[in-house]
Scaffold this active site. Structure first.
Site, PDB file in Angstrom:
ATOM      1  N   HIS A   1       4.882   5.589   0.621  1.00 47.11           N
ATOM      2  CA  HIS A   1       4.081   4.438   0.196  1.00 47.11           C
ATOM      3  C   HIS A   1       2.906   4.797  -0.707  1.00 47.11           C
ATOM      4  O   HIS A   1       2.203   3.919  -1.182  1.00 47.11           O
ATOM      5  CB  HIS A   1       3.547   3.672   1.409  1.00 47.11           C
TER       6      HIS A   1
HETATM    7  C1  UD1 Z   1      -3.310   1.469   2.977  1.00 45.18           C
HETATM    8  C2  UD1 Z   1      -4.302   2.624   2.870  1.00 45.18           C
HETATM    9  C3  UD1 Z   1      -3.552   3.941   2.996  1.00 45.18           C
HETATM   10  C4  UD1 Z   1      -2.707   3.974   4.247  1.00 45.18           C
HETATM   11  C5  UD1 Z   1      -1.774   2.772   4.246  1.00 45.18           C
HETATM   12  C6  UD1 Z   1      -0.906   2.713   5.469  1.00 45.18           C
HETATM   13  C7  UD1 Z   1      -6.237   2.259   1.378  1.00 45.18           C
HETATM   14  C8  UD1 Z   1      -6.812   2.621   0.070  1.00 45.18           C
HETATM   15  N1  UD1 Z   1      -4.964   2.638   1.575  1.00 45.18           N
HETATM   16  O1  UD1 Z   1      -2.431   1.568   1.871  1.00 45.18           O
HETATM   17  O2  UD1 Z   1      -4.498   5.003   3.069  1.00 45.18           O
HETATM   18  O3  UD1 Z   1      -1.948   5.171   4.276  1.00 45.18           O
HETATM   19  O4  UD1 Z   1      -2.591   1.592   4.183  1.00 45.18           O
HETATM   20  O5  UD1 Z   1      -0.007   1.674   5.383  1.00 45.18           O
HETATM   21  O6  UD1 Z   1      -6.896   1.682   2.201  1.00 45.18           O
HETATM   22  N2  UD1 Z   1       0.980  -5.508   1.959  1.00 45.18           N
HETATM   23  C9  UD1 Z   1       1.740  -6.428   2.634  1.00 45.18           C
HETATM   24  N3  UD1 Z   1       1.433  -6.697   3.925  1.00 45.18           N
HETATM   25  C10 UD1 Z   1       0.408  -6.106   4.588  1.00 45.18           C
HETATM   26  C11 UD1 Z   1      -0.371  -5.178   3.886  1.00 45.18           C
HETATM   27  C12 UD1 Z   1      -0.063  -4.883   2.592  1.00 45.18           C
HETATM   28  O7  UD1 Z   1       2.688  -6.972   2.095  1.00 45.18           O
HETATM   29  O8  UD1 Z   1       0.192  -6.406   5.777  1.00 45.18           O
HETATM   30  C13 UD1 Z   1       1.318  -5.175   0.569  1.00 45.18           C
HETATM   31  C14 UD1 Z   1       0.551  -5.974  -0.431  1.00 45.18           C
HETATM   32  O9  UD1 Z   1       1.359  -6.204  -1.507  1.00 45.18           O
HETATM   33  C15 UD1 Z   1      -0.576  -5.049  -0.828  1.00 45.18           C
HETATM   34  C16 UD1 Z   1       0.122  -3.702  -0.742  1.00 45.18           C
HETATM   35  O10 UD1 Z   1       1.018  -3.818   0.348  1.00 45.18           O
HETATM   36  O11 UD1 Z   1      -1.104  -5.333  -2.062  1.00 45.18           O
HETATM   37  C17 UD1 Z   1      -0.810  -2.546  -0.502  1.00 45.18           C
HETATM   38  O12 UD1 Z   1      -1.627  -2.769   0.638  1.00 45.18           O
HETATM   39  P1  UD1 Z   1      -3.062  -2.053   0.753  1.00 45.18           P
HETATM   40  O13 UD1 Z   1      -3.684  -2.362   2.060  1.00 45.18           O
HETATM   41  O14 UD1 Z   1      -3.851  -2.327  -0.475  1.00 45.18           O
HETATM   42  O15 UD1 Z   1      -2.710  -0.527   0.665  1.00 45.18           O
HETATM   43  P2  UD1 Z   1      -1.577   0.337   1.402  1.00 45.18           P
HETATM   44  O16 UD1 Z   1      -0.644   0.827   0.362  1.00 45.18           O
HETATM   45  O17 UD1 Z   1      -1.006  -0.391   2.581  1.00 45.18           O
END
Ligand code: UD1
Length: 352
Positions: A201
């Site tokens: 991811h």
């Molecule tokens: C975040 C953390 C990362 C961690 C990861 C675990 C930061 C900078 N990154 O990354 O360190 O390893 O979590 O999963 O804080 N999304 C969904 N549903 C959710 C959450 C996210 O669909 O419940 C999708 C959305 O499109 C979102 C994307 O995932 O924009 C990224 O989510 P985000 O929380 O920004 O970062 P992660 O890649 O999950």
């Protein structure tokens, strides 16, 4: 004594659970749990609360997704009034996600003490958003709880006073130790005899179409020798579709609950990942881990554990996989203080 915990994203939940639990028995401690809502899908959040027996959050900030600046700013804006109203004696933040740094910044400006759980980890790669979050949070924190000796050394080199640093061990392993017996009792009938468990991811691996395509091609090769089971982060699934790629024969499934994933890890022939926490869990379990990154903020998993950094080199992945198939994978040991009692040590330092 008022302790306020802040969590937001999936890797925070297995870290807060043991600390909440250990502080529960201190009668003079009043705890508040704030969930920023950085992760909001049920299978990225709610199910972890249930399985880890974390009480429902006292406050939900419901910030959702956004650019880094927007998400961090939104958490700060919504968290500040909560701190002003509740006036905690200390705020505990966990790991290295955006929720961690946002909450630490708010508290530092309000003169509220901050404790950072999982302090001192460094990949020395500032292109990773988490590295920025770690650096800033550690500079702001008043109490820094480290999982391993390299953490202490990194902090001292950055000028953090030694009396603020407490080596407590690995809180995430506390949750693993507690739930592994349950995870191992899970039904394994639907599983292949031998399989590779994959997670992916990191922006560096999934946000670049060429990189993602090349990793998927390597995984197709792995799939010839071992069935690949691939619980995909929502972001990864989205990118596969955005770039018009397909996962072919790989068993792509939705993100799994904690216990289910732990069960899968404990029985895997090999784990292939770019996650931070999974490098640690495989080291504890003694399962070979091939990490699709050039560096790690968790070097003990390489020096003591079962982790091998293969970066984005398909040849290295292939040669390491051959070692696994031949039963010659790297053996490891469990790092000191990864013993299931880190949360208890934090509770003692805070409350006794
Ligand atoms: C975040 C953390 C990362 C961690 C990861 C675990 C930061 C900078 N990154 O990354 O360190 O390893 O979590 O999963 O804080 N999304 C969904 N549903 C959710 C959450 C996210 O669909 O419940 C999708 C959305 O499109 C979102 C994307 O995932 O924009 C990224 O989510 P985000 O929380 O920004 O970062 P992660 O890649 O999950």
């Amino acid at each position: 004594m008022k302790v306020l915990h802040v969590v937001g994203a999936r890797p925070n939940f297995m870290k807060v659970a043991p600390v909440l639990n250990a502080l529960k028995s201190r009668k003079h401690v009043v705890q508040t749990l704030v969930h920023t809502g950085q992760h909001y899908d049920a299978n990225m959040s709610e199910v972890f609360f249930e399985q880890l027996c974390i009480p429902a959050p006292d406050v939900s900030l419901s910030v959702g997704s956004g650019t880094h600046a927007r998400q961090t700013a939104e958490i700060m804006t919504r968290f500040e009034p909560v701190v002003l109203e509740r006036r905690p004696d200390i705020v505990l933040v966990y790991g290295d996600v955006n929720s961690t740094v946002a909450a630490a910044l708010v508290c530092a400006k309000l003169g509220i003490r901050v404790g950072h759980v999982e302090a001192g980890l460094r990949s020395f790669d500032r292109s990773m958003p988490e590295e920025i979050n770690r650096l800033v949070t550690d500079q702001l924190a008043d109490a820094l709880y480290t999982p391993s000796e390299d953490g202490d050394r990194n902090l001292q080199r950055e000028g953090i006073a030694p009396e603020k640093i407490f080596r407590v061990g690995n809180v995430m392993i506390d949750s693993l130790v507690r739930l592994l017996p349950l995870a191992q009792r899970q039904n394994k009938n639907s599983l292949p005899e031998r399989y590779a468990l994959v997670t992916l991811h990191r922006p560096a691996n999934v946000d670049d179409g060429a990189a993602l395509k090349s990793i998927l091609q390597s995984l197709f090769e792995v799939n010839r020798d071992l069935s690949v089971i691939f619980p995909a982060h929502p972001r990864t699934r989205q990118r596969i579709s955005d770039f018009g790629l397909n996962a072919g024969q790989l068993r792509l499934v939705d993100p799994l609950p904690y216990i289910d994933f732990l069960g899968l890890q404990s029985r895997a022939a090999v784990v292939i990942t770019d996650s931070g926490g999974i490098q640690e869990e495989t080291t504890y379990l003694g399962i070979p881990c091939l990490t699709l990154r050039e560096n790690t903020e968790r070097p003990v998993t390489v020096s003591l554990g079962t982790n091998v950094l293969v970066g984005r080199d398909p040849d290295k992945l292939r040669s390491e996989l051959l070692l696994v198939l031949a039963g010659k994978a790297k053996k490891g040991t469990v790092p000191p203080l990864w013993d299931g009692h880190a949360g208890e040590r934090i509770a003692s330092l805070l409350a006794d």
